[in-house]
Write an enzyme that holds these catalytic residues in place. Structure first.
Site, short mmCIF file in Angstrom:
data_model
loop_
_atom_site.label_atom_id
_atom_site.label_comp_id
_atom_site.label_asym_id
_atom_site.label_seq_id
_atom_site.Cartn_x
_atom_site.Cartn_y
_atom_site.Cartn_z
N ARG A 56 -10.01 -11.62 2.71
CA ARG A 56 -10.89 -12.69 2.23
C ARG A 56 -10.21 -14.06 2.32
NH1 ARG A 56 -11.48 -9.90 -3.52
NH2 ARG A 56 -11.28 -8.15 -2.07
N LYS A 114 0.84 -1.19 0.00
CA LYS A 114 0.00 0.00 0.00
C LYS A 114 0.87 1.24 0.00
CE LYS A 114 -3.70 -1.93 2.96
NZ LYS A 114 -4.87 -1.76 2.08
#
Length: 460
Positions: A314, A240
């Site tokens: 996830r 990120k």
């Protein structure tokens, strides 16, 4: 959390008068002359959020007037009274008239007393409220205490809230309510077939783990909660930018809210067999970090190709959901701070939820509205399921197109839930970017109160 309520009615409690711009003139006419002149001198017009303390002849506070929106206002904030604890002088107060929703105003008042003071002095407002008649103050206090737990866990920075500390918080909760607690740590995850949880967390010096809490009568309906516990998310090798990492201490917000929800369920002694599962990891960067295009077999069986290491939430939820699904629970709920796409679509205050169960969807929407804990249903849209296809594995964790990111995440998780009677997935934000009444800036309790009231209705 210290109770914000004065349990015994107090005749000396200072009255709070709720006023709108429309009814302010009529309210003012009923005030003593001195108080009316004081309000006029302060140019008080009952603008929403404005607060005026009116003096008695002896200099003490005679009453408080607080502005709220009109009943017909489309922008009515039912949590507006949550601003009061930060505006009022120390003392004991009572509602002199009814705001738009007395119960939600009482809850907002309680939520508004929260302060995060672990690292610097932040005294909670020394204000208490005599609960209005007809209010279940025990339930209000229960929800406020659970919200404080979620906020505290999220607000704690990652150096003090890693996988081990998150497990300790869950264990403390289990001890308090007599629940059973288990934790699978580090390489033991591989041995016990949780490869995705291990893959995401293996690059950190802080070992990944699967937290497992169980409570209640095994004969009661099984309700299983799964919370994303990514204690810090660098994005992994798909790193990120620094701006994207700035509040990634909140990436365990799903876990924090699952613990808050579990606390409410256990404290209320709902007739359920509760299980809470939290995959707790840190998505770090190191030489042994999992890589884009790596392939892992999941606990459920399907192989997963890594399209993006920043779609790690996830992955850890997939293994935990697979474990939960093996028990065929009556209701399986997962909460996670999962996609920026959900924020683009609905903003920080309105998490999307997904389910195929129409009865459940209606109940979730109703309780979300009733608790002022907003949620919005989005579709598990079958045509997008093919976007998860991989040329070399059974499924890819992150489609490359960039469209419908929250939906494709939900569709990914759906692959790992086959036997639960009902499944609810909520893509929360877990954070309030700027302070609002009853909702201070920082970690937030989202979806937990709505789901708690749903469970209370079903299993109370």
């Amino acid at each position: 959390m210290q109770s914000p309520f004065e349990t015994a009615p107090d005749a000396a409690a200072i009255p709070i008068i709720f006023a709108t711009k429309t009814n302010w003139a009529a309210i003012a006419r009923e005030l003593p002359e001195q108080a009316r002149q004081f309000a006029a001198a302060n140019d008080f017009t009952a603008k929403p959020g404005k607060c005026l303390t009116l003096p008695a002849p002896d200099g003490k506070i005679a009453q408080v007037v607080f502005g709220i929106e009109e009943e017909s206002s489309k922008s009515r904030d039912l949590f507006r009274p949550g601003a009061l604890p930060g505006l009022l002088p120390p003392g004991v107060y009572r509602f002199a008239n009814a705001p738009h929703d007395v119960r939600l105003a009482t809850l907002a008042f309680a939520l508004g007393t929260y302060r995060f003071g672990r690292y610097r002095k932040a005294e909670r407002p020394d204000v208490r409220l005599v609960p209005p008649d007809g209010i279940d103050v025990t339930d209000i206090a229960r929800m406020a205490e659970a919200a404080a737990l979620a906020r505290d866990l999220i607000n704690t920075p990652s150096n003090d809230m890693g996988p081990e500390e998150l497990a300790q918080a869950a264990q403390a909760l289990a001890t308090r309510f007599g629940a059973t607690f288990n934790c699978i740590i580090g390489d033991e995850l591989v041995k016990q077939n949780f490869p995705l949880i291990h893959a995401v967390g293996m690059a950190s010096t802080r070992a990944p783990r699967l937290i497992d809490l169980s409570w209640g009568d095994p004969a009661h309906p099984k309700v299983t909660l799964v919370g994303k516990g990514v204690c810090f998310d660098t994005g992994g090798l798909d790193l990120k930018p620094s701006s994207g990492m700035l509040i990634m201490k909140k990436d365990m917000g799903g876990a924090a809210n699952v613990l808050a929800l579990a606390q409410m369920v256990m404290d209320a002694k709902l007739k359920v067999r509760l299980r809470a599962l939290i995959p707790a990891v840190e998505n770090a960067v190191a030489g042994n970090a999992f890589r884009p295009l790596d392939i892992f077999q999941s606990r459920k069986g399907p192989t997963v190709e890594i399209g993006n290491t920043d779609a790690e939430g996830r992955l850890v939820l997939a293994d935990a959901l697979a474990l939960a699904d093996e028990e065929k629970p009556d209701l399986l709920v997962d909460l996670g701070t999962l996609t920026g796409a959900a924020r683009v679509a609905l903003g920080p205050d309105l998490p999307p939820f997904y389910t195929h169960d129409e009865t459940l969807a209606e109940a979730v929407a109703a309780h979300a509205k009733g608790e002022n804990d907003p949620l919005w249903r989005m579709p598990l849209w079958p045509p997008y399921d093919s976007w998860l296809d991989s040329k070399v594995a059974d499924i890819n964790n992150a489609p490359s197109g960039g469209f419908a990111g929250s939906i494709t995440c939900a569709l990914f998780l759906q692959r790992f839930v086959t036997d639960a009677k009902s499944w609810l997935h909520v893509d929360i934000y877990g954070w309030t970017p700027s302070a609002k009444p009853a909702r201070p800036e920082g970690g937030e309790c989202q979806a937990a109160r709505a789901i708690y009231k749903l469970l209370s209705e079903r299993y109370g």
